[in-house]
Design an enzyme around this catalytic site. Structure first.
Site, PDB file in Angstrom:
ATOM      1  N   GLY A  26       0.966  -1.228  -0.063  1.00 14.71           N
ATOM      2  CA  GLY A  26      -0.119  -0.040   0.010  1.00 14.71           C
ATOM      3  C   GLY A  26       0.872   1.203  -0.036  1.00 14.71           C
ATOM      4  O   GLY A  26       2.079   1.292  -0.596  1.00 14.71           O
ATOM      5  N   LEU A  27       0.417   2.214   0.744  1.00 14.64           N
ATOM      6  CA  LEU A  27       0.996   3.408   0.642  1.00 14.64           C
ATOM      7  C   LEU A  27       1.125   4.228  -0.759  1.00 14.64           C
ATOM      8  O   LEU A  27       2.245   4.714  -0.856  1.00 14.64           O
ATOM      9  CB  LEU A  27       2.338   3.462   1.454  1.00 14.64           C
ATOM     10  CG  LEU A  27       2.076   3.118   3.183  1.00 14.64           C
ATOM     11  CD1 LEU A  27       3.519   2.963   3.781  1.00 14.64           C
ATOM     12  CD2 LEU A  27       1.282   3.929   3.921  1.00 14.64           C
ATOM     13  N   CYS A  28       0.451   3.968  -1.347  1.00 20.15           N
ATOM     14  CA  CYS A  28       0.383   4.493  -2.831  1.00 20.15           C
ATOM     15  C   CYS A  28      -0.793   5.318  -3.316  1.00 20.15           C
ATOM     16  O   CYS A  28      -1.280   5.248  -4.311  1.00 20.15           O
ATOM     17  CB  CYS A  28       0.645   3.316  -3.957  1.00 20.15           C
ATOM     18  SG  CYS A  28      -0.068   1.851  -3.698  1.00 20.15           S
ATOM     19  N   GLY A  29      -1.350   5.968  -2.267  1.00 21.10           N
ATOM     20  CA  GLY A  29      -2.496   6.916  -2.691  1.00 21.10           C
ATOM     21  C   GLY A  29      -3.618   5.987  -2.938  1.00 21.10           C
ATOM     22  O   GLY A  29      -3.999   4.967  -2.542  1.00 21.10           O
TER      23      GLY A  29
END
Length: 293
Positions: A86-89
């Site tokens: 994750g952590l990709c908007g």
């Protein structure tokens, strides 16, 4: 108003978060260069392969080619390609939303839908839906062409035995570092592409036809599975580059947000400190006045 120590602790915590997001932005930027080069190097091959398939399949009968067999669609399988991390908007959530909309559309038409996920985030999104047939997790970080071959063989087998009448693929297409959009394509059945002789004549100034040896049907029997491999691998490459670009943008936004929070907390800290100093001065002045009195 919060105490000075509380505000100072918050400022320290936000600064550490900003350091982490900045480091993740730099890592994503470095990985993006490699993934983007790999994707852009493969795009001409995929386009040329598609052009060859277009030449071969134009006007071809699908009776002897099972992968081109057009049926009455009752069951649809959707292959979803997302990232593992994750952590990709909103990159992965945008793909999931497109698939959810597609599932509702097919089900409203009375069709049965099954799902194959490539990437952990897609599997997590549809794990409880009851439609997940198979998932390929933890491969998007180090995938190779043999992973795409395994996936295409699986969906091909399902199509050939009649468990699916149509196979779609949904993935995040890389347009630029700032833009990555969900893309939907039909994998199976492979549709023949008719050549437009007049258009070709306008573009090239001449027309012609190829002579194939062996027979085009024999060539297509070999190329059709390879074509599916190329399509799946191309989608995985697009998602690989899109993931790093989306994470780089998300971490850059997070770093800027941390800077804004630090500015706000610094102002709050200064106000709290000023209030504390003012309170102490008032106590001193009051004490001095009491002594004089």
């Amino acid at each position: 108003m919060p105490g000075l120590k509380d505000v100072k602790d918050k400022i320290t915590g936000v600064k550490k978060t900003a350091q982490i997001t900045k480091a993740m932005n730099m890592v994503a930027s470095a990985k993006l260069r490699g993934a983007q080069d790999k994707m852009e190097s493969f795009r001409p091959y995929a386009e040329k392969f598609a052009g060859t398939m277009s030449e071969l399949s134009a006007g071809m009968e699908d009776a002897n080619l099972p992968l081109m067999e057009i049926r009455d669609v009752k069951t649809v399988e959707i292959v979803i390609v997302t990232s593992d991390r994750g952590l990709c908007g909103s990159f992965n959530s945008n793909i999931v939303k497109v698939v959810e909309k597609l599932v509702k559309q097919y089900e409203s038409e009375g069709k049965t839908v099954s799902i194959v996920t490539v990437g952990k985030k897609g599997a997590q999104a549809f794990k409880k839906s009851g439609k997940l047939r198979k998932s390929y997790d933890d491969i998007m970080g180090t995938f190779q062409i043999f992973n795409a071959r395994e996936i295409s063989q699986d969906i091909t087998e399902t199509f050939l035995i009649g468990e699916s009448d149509q196979v779609d693929i949904v993935y995040g297409k890389f347009h630029s570092v700032a833009v990555q959009k969900p893309e939907r394509e039909q994998l199976l059945p492979i549709k023949p592409v008719e050549n437009d002789a007049e258009s070709a004549q306008e573009q090239n100034g001449a027309t012609g036809s190829y002579i194939y040896e062996p027979d085009p049907n024999e060539i297509m029997e070999v190329l059709l599975p390879l074509y599916l491999n190329v399509q799946v691998y191309h989608a995985m490459l697009e998602v690989g580059a899109s993931e790093h670009a989306a994470r780089m943008t998300a971490m850059d936004n997070a770093t800027n947000a941390c800077k804004d929070m630090i500015d706000e907390l610094t102002q709050l800290y200064n106000k709290a400190r000023q209030a504390a100093v003012t309170g102490e001065l008032m106590d001193i002045v009051g004490g001095a006045a009491a002594l004089k009195g």
